[in-house]
Design a protein around this motif. Structure first.
Motif, PDB file in Angstrom:
ATOM      1  N   TRP A  70       0.834  -1.202   0.000  1.00  0.00           N
ATOM      2  CA  TRP A  70       0.000   0.000   0.000  1.00  0.00           C
ATOM      3  C   TRP A  70       0.869   1.253   0.000  1.00  0.00           C
ATOM      4  CZ3 TRP A  70      -4.875   0.189  -1.250  1.00  0.00           C
ATOM      5  CH2 TRP A  70      -5.663  -0.939  -1.095  1.00  0.00           C
ATOM      6  N   ALA A  71       1.979   1.230   0.741  1.00  0.00           N
ATOM      7  CA  ALA A  71       2.834   2.408   0.860  1.00  0.00           C
ATOM      8  C   ALA A  71       3.564   2.712  -0.437  1.00  0.00           C
ATOM      9  CB  ALA A  71       3.841   2.216   1.996  1.00  0.00           C
ATOM     10  N   THR A  72       3.893   1.697  -1.218  1.00  0.00           N
ATOM     11  CA  THR A  72       4.618   1.927  -2.465  1.00  0.00           C
ATOM     12  C   THR A  72       3.698   2.089  -3.669  1.00  0.00           C
ATOM     13  OG1 THR A  72       4.899  -0.463  -2.750  1.00  0.00           O
ATOM     14  CG2 THR A  72       6.694   0.743  -1.668  1.00  0.00           C
ATOM     15  N   ARG A 115      -7.654   5.093  -1.442  1.00  0.00           N
ATOM     16  CA  ARG A 115      -8.188   4.784  -0.120  1.00  0.00           C
ATOM     17  C   ARG A 115      -7.358   5.441   0.966  1.00  0.00           C
ATOM     18  NH1 ARG A 115      -8.860  -1.467   0.595  1.00  0.00           N
ATOM     19  NH2 ARG A 115      -9.511  -0.620   2.597  1.00  0.00           N
ATOM     20  N   ARG A 116      -7.947   5.517   2.167  1.00  0.00           N
ATOM     21  CA  ARG A 116      -7.199   6.020   3.327  1.00  0.00           C
ATOM     22  C   ARG A 116      -5.983   5.160   3.590  1.00  0.00           C
ATOM     23  NH1 ARG A 116     -11.888   6.519   7.754  1.00  0.00           N
ATOM     24  NH2 ARG A 116     -12.477   4.626   6.701  1.00  0.00           N
ATOM     25  N   LYS A 117      -6.124   3.865   3.422  1.00  0.00           N
ATOM     26  CA  LYS A 117      -5.028   2.932   3.683  1.00  0.00           C
ATOM     27  C   LYS A 117      -3.818   3.249   2.806  1.00  0.00           C
ATOM     28  CE  LYS A 117      -4.711  -1.942   4.576  1.00  0.00           C
ATOM     29  NZ  LYS A 117      -5.423  -3.203   4.467  1.00  0.00           N
ATOM     30  N   GLU A 118      -4.060   3.533   1.533  1.00  0.00           N
ATOM     31  CA  GLU A 118      -2.967   3.877   0.627  1.00  0.00           C
ATOM     32  C   GLU A 118      -2.314   5.189   1.046  1.00  0.00           C
ATOM     33  OE1 GLU A 118      -2.329   5.125  -4.058  1.00  0.00           O
ATOM     34  OE2 GLU A 118      -4.202   4.185  -3.448  1.00  0.00           O
ATOM     35  N   TYR A 119      -3.121   6.189   1.354  1.00  0.00           N
ATOM     36  CA  TYR A 119      -2.591   7.506   1.708  1.00  0.00           C
ATOM     37  C   TYR A 119      -1.774   7.453   3.002  1.00  0.00           C
ATOM     38  CZ  TYR A 119      -2.300  12.324   3.178  1.00  0.00           C
ATOM     39  OH  TYR A 119      -1.817  13.537   3.595  1.00  0.00           O
ATOM     40  N   TRP A 120      -2.335   6.875   4.060  1.00  0.00           N
ATOM     41  CA  TRP A 120      -1.659   6.887   5.354  1.00  0.00           C
ATOM     42  C   TRP A 120      -0.468   5.938   5.380  1.00  0.00           C
ATOM     43  CZ3 TRP A 120      -1.996  10.972   8.022  1.00  0.00           C
ATOM     44  CH2 TRP A 120      -3.167  11.733   7.997  1.00  0.00           C
ATOM     45  N   SER A 121      -0.502   4.860   4.599  1.00  0.00           N
ATOM     46  CA  SER A 121       0.678   3.997   4.490  1.00  0.00           C
ATOM     47  C   SER A 121       1.818   4.745   3.811  1.00  0.00           C
ATOM     48  CB  SER A 121       0.346   2.731   3.696  1.00  0.00           C
ATOM     49  OG  SER A 121      -0.625   1.975   4.352  1.00  0.00           O
ATOM     50  N   PHE A 122       1.489   5.543   2.793  1.00  0.00           N
ATOM     51  CA  PHE A 122       2.498   6.347   2.106  1.00  0.00           C
ATOM     52  C   PHE A 122       3.067   7.409   3.048  1.00  0.00           C
ATOM     53  CE2 PHE A 122       3.730  10.009  -0.505  1.00  0.00           C
ATOM     54  CZ  PHE A 122       4.690   9.411  -1.298  1.00  0.00           C
ATOM     55  N   VAL A 123       2.204   8.046   3.835  1.00  0.00           N
ATOM     56  CA  VAL A 123       2.667   9.049   4.803  1.00  0.00           C
ATOM     57  C   VAL A 123       3.603   8.399   5.817  1.00  0.00           C
ATOM     58  CG1 VAL A 123       1.922  10.547   6.707  1.00  0.00           C
ATOM     59  CG2 VAL A 123       0.708  10.601   4.527  1.00  0.00           C
ATOM     60  N   LEU A 124       3.252   7.213   6.304  1.00  0.00           N
ATOM     61  CA  LEU A 124       4.107   6.503   7.257  1.00  0.00           C
ATOM     62  C   LEU A 124       5.463   6.160   6.638  1.00  0.00           C
ATOM     63  CD1 LEU A 124       4.425   5.153  10.040  1.00  0.00           C
ATOM     64  CD2 LEU A 124       3.442   3.091   9.018  1.00  0.00           C
TER      65      LEU A 124
END
Length: 192
Positions: free
Chosen positions: A65-67, A81-90
């Motif tokens: 999700w982060a990549t 999705r939120r999951k994609e956005y917040w994984s990228f932020v992390l």
């Protein structure tokens, strides 16, 4: 996740499983299932397992999700999705902390503009375009224009942008595309 039926009652399985038609035989390739016990269970139940990831329905691990924003490098269309956005932020924060730590150890901090090190600047430049793109797609998911991302540059009004990023996306298709969670417009049931 797939739904399969047939002679059994309809089941929802947390993998991308479909009923084998005809049931798998022992002579078919074993690489369809990750371990022997699960493979035997699949054969016994007559289930074919497909591990080909579907972007809309895959749960994936956090690194996938982060990549994902790097795979959609400059794609400012669609929804995220939120999951994609917040994984990228992390991922962004972890990489920046690691770069700052490494710069401090190597004595490189403060070389750029008196505060930043060269690794931090290069990392920031590498994350800039995918970060803007995933932010715009996240705003699209909440049915807002991507121009709202400019609020992040105004002190205190950036908190409004933070609230938009935390909100759940619009269910079903909106003006910016299909629902990334896979909700059907006529159905309240989610793919997962």
């Amino acid at each position: 996740m797939a739904v399969f039926g047939g002679s059994m009652s309809e089941w929802v399985i947390p993998f991308n499983l479909v009923a084998a038609d005809p049931p798998m035989s022992v002579t078919q390739p074993w690489e369809r299932c990750p371990n022997l016990a699960f493979q035997l269970l699949c054969l016994r139940a007559g289930i074919r397992v497909s591990f080909a990831p579907d972007e809309r329905t895959t749960r994936g691990n956090i690194m996938e999700w982060a990549t994902l924003p790097f795979k959609k490098y400059a794609d400012f269309t669609g929804r995220s999705r939120r999951k994609e956005y917040w994984s990228f932020v992390l991922l962004n924060l972890v990489c920046l902390f690691a770069a700052v730590f490494l710069e401090n150890i190597l004595g490189l901090s403060g070389m750029v503009l008196g505060f930043y090190g060269p690794l931090t600047v290069l990392l920031w430049l590498g994350f800039l375009v995918p970060g803007l793109a995933v932010s715009v797609r996240r705003l699209h998911d909440t049915d807002r224009s991507g121009w709202w991302v400019l609020l992040g540059f105004v002190p205190l009004l950036g908190l409004v942008l933070l609230v938009f990023m935390v909100l759940e996306g619009t269910r079903g298709p909106n003006a910016y595309g299909e629902d990334p969670k896979g909700f059907d417009a006529g159905s309240a049931a989610a793919v997962f």
